[in-house]
Design an enzyme around this catalytic site. Structure first.
Site, PDB file in Angstrom:
ATOM      1  N   LYS A  73       0.768  -1.192   0.292  1.00  0.00           N
ATOM      2  CA  LYS A  73       0.081   0.125   0.310  1.00  0.00           C
ATOM      3  C   LYS A  73       0.734   0.911   0.136  1.00  0.00           C
ATOM      4  CE  LYS A  73      -4.511  -1.758   2.294  1.00  0.00           C
ATOM      5  NZ  LYS A  73      -5.005  -1.116   3.197  1.00  0.00           N
ATOM      6  N   ASP A 109     -10.262   3.192   1.224  1.00  0.00           N
ATOM      7  CA  ASP A 109     -10.539   3.079   2.903  1.00  0.00           C
ATOM      8  C   ASP A 109     -11.001   4.618   3.726  1.00  0.00           C
ATOM      9  OD1 ASP A 109      -9.588   0.204   3.361  1.00  0.00           O
ATOM     10  OD2 ASP A 109      -7.410   0.992   2.820  1.00  0.00           O
TER      11      ASP A 109
END
Ligand code: ATR
Length: 289
Positions: A73, A109
């Site tokens: 990520k 997210d």
């Protein structure tokens, strides 16, 4: 609807290490099928050092888009052609979109977390919000909360990481963010006056499901407790929070929302949230057996 993979099928997937317990393939393929979209979603097991080659592969094979997960990520940021401003601020990308070889990174997210809060009717807190962890997931949650005007306290095992995150959040959002080391004494002092507690660490995740980041006697009915852990479905933290009278929310809803927002970026079509939720829940049940 039963779709066959054919010469025009567009490919999406999840890239990470490990990926074999991901519920995303079940969730996205169910979503594609229910809308009759000619897409397919597969897991790609990509190890740390193979990330640059994997991205070349995405371009060369014309893969439409990917979910990006642990451990890529953060490492993926310098390898992309374009990064959405929010993802840049958070410092983590969980969605990749390939437009004819040009790779763009996004973070869904944070927005996913905001959807969970509004879906559950959780109003901005008058009291402090306590976040455990200082990794990519914690940062996305902190940015989401700061955008709602919350005051934050971050507790992390490694104090210096929490301090850096808190400084980044307050300088870019203007909201107060304090950092402390994750210890029982610090938890005891901050949880008493808090309204919400969020576990954004991996503590309590299978196979170490008997672990919890917070002792049960520090929990109480004054708290809403959210755990990003979704395997097991009810972590020890949530189990004990529930017993202490707290309101609890598990990580599956956040996973579903970040996935739904990714689906929309790849297809341009509104995601069938209920279909995706049902498929993700069923896949998780299968893994838990
Ligand atoms: P993600 O991107 O999913 O957030 P990450 O960047 O690896 O993953 O972050 C994991 C978080 O869980 C970190 O805050 C980590 O704490 P450290 O910064 O001290 O490493 C936290 N974490 C992981 N295992 C932990 C444990 N056993 N006890 C306490 N915190 C833990």
């Amino acid at each position: 609807m039963n779709l066959e993979i054919n010469g025009k099928t567009k490919l999406c997937g999840v890239m990470g290490d490990p990926v074999e317990h991901s519920v995303s393939p079940a969730m996205h393929n169910a979503g594609f099928r229910s809308l009759g979209l000619d897409y397919a979603y597969v897991p790609f097991h990509v190890r740390k050092g193979d990330l640059p080659a994997a991205l070349q592969g995405v371009r060369a094979l014309n893969i439409r888009g990917l979910n990006v997960t642990i451990p890529h990520k953060v490492a993926i940021l310098p390898l992309l052609d374009e990064i959405d401003p929010l993802a840049k601020q958070i410092g983590a990308v969980n969605v990749l979109v390939n437009n004819s070889g040009r790779l763009s990174g996004y973070n869904t997210d944070a927005e996913g977390f905001l959807h969970v809060l509004s879906e559950q009717g959780i109003e901005p807190q008058k009291k402090n919000v306590v976040i455990l962890g200082a990794g990519g997931a914690a940062m996305a949650i902190c940015f989401a909360l700061a955008s709602r005007g919350e005051s934050l306290t971050l507790l992390n095992r490694t104090h210096i990481t929490a301090s850096k995150c808190a400084a980044d959040i307050s300088s870019s959002t203007g909201r107060p963010a304090k950092a402390l080391e994750l210890t029982r004494a610090n938890l005891a002092s901050v949880l008493e006056g808090a309204g919400m507690l969020i576990n954004a660490t991996s503590v309590g995740m299978l196979p170490a499901a008997d672990a919890t980041p917070v002792d049960r006697d520090l929990l109480g009915p004054h708290l809403t407790v959210i755990d990003i852990v979704y395997n097991p479905h009810k972590s020890r933290l949530l189990e004990e929070a529930e017993q202490a009278g707290a309101r609890t929310i598990n990580g599956l809803e956040m996973l579903i929302w970040q996935g739904a927002l990714a689906f929309e970026k790849w297809t341009g079509i509104q995601p069938p949230l209920n279909v995706m939720r049902k498929a993700a829940t069923a896949a998780l049940r299968r893994y838990e057996k």
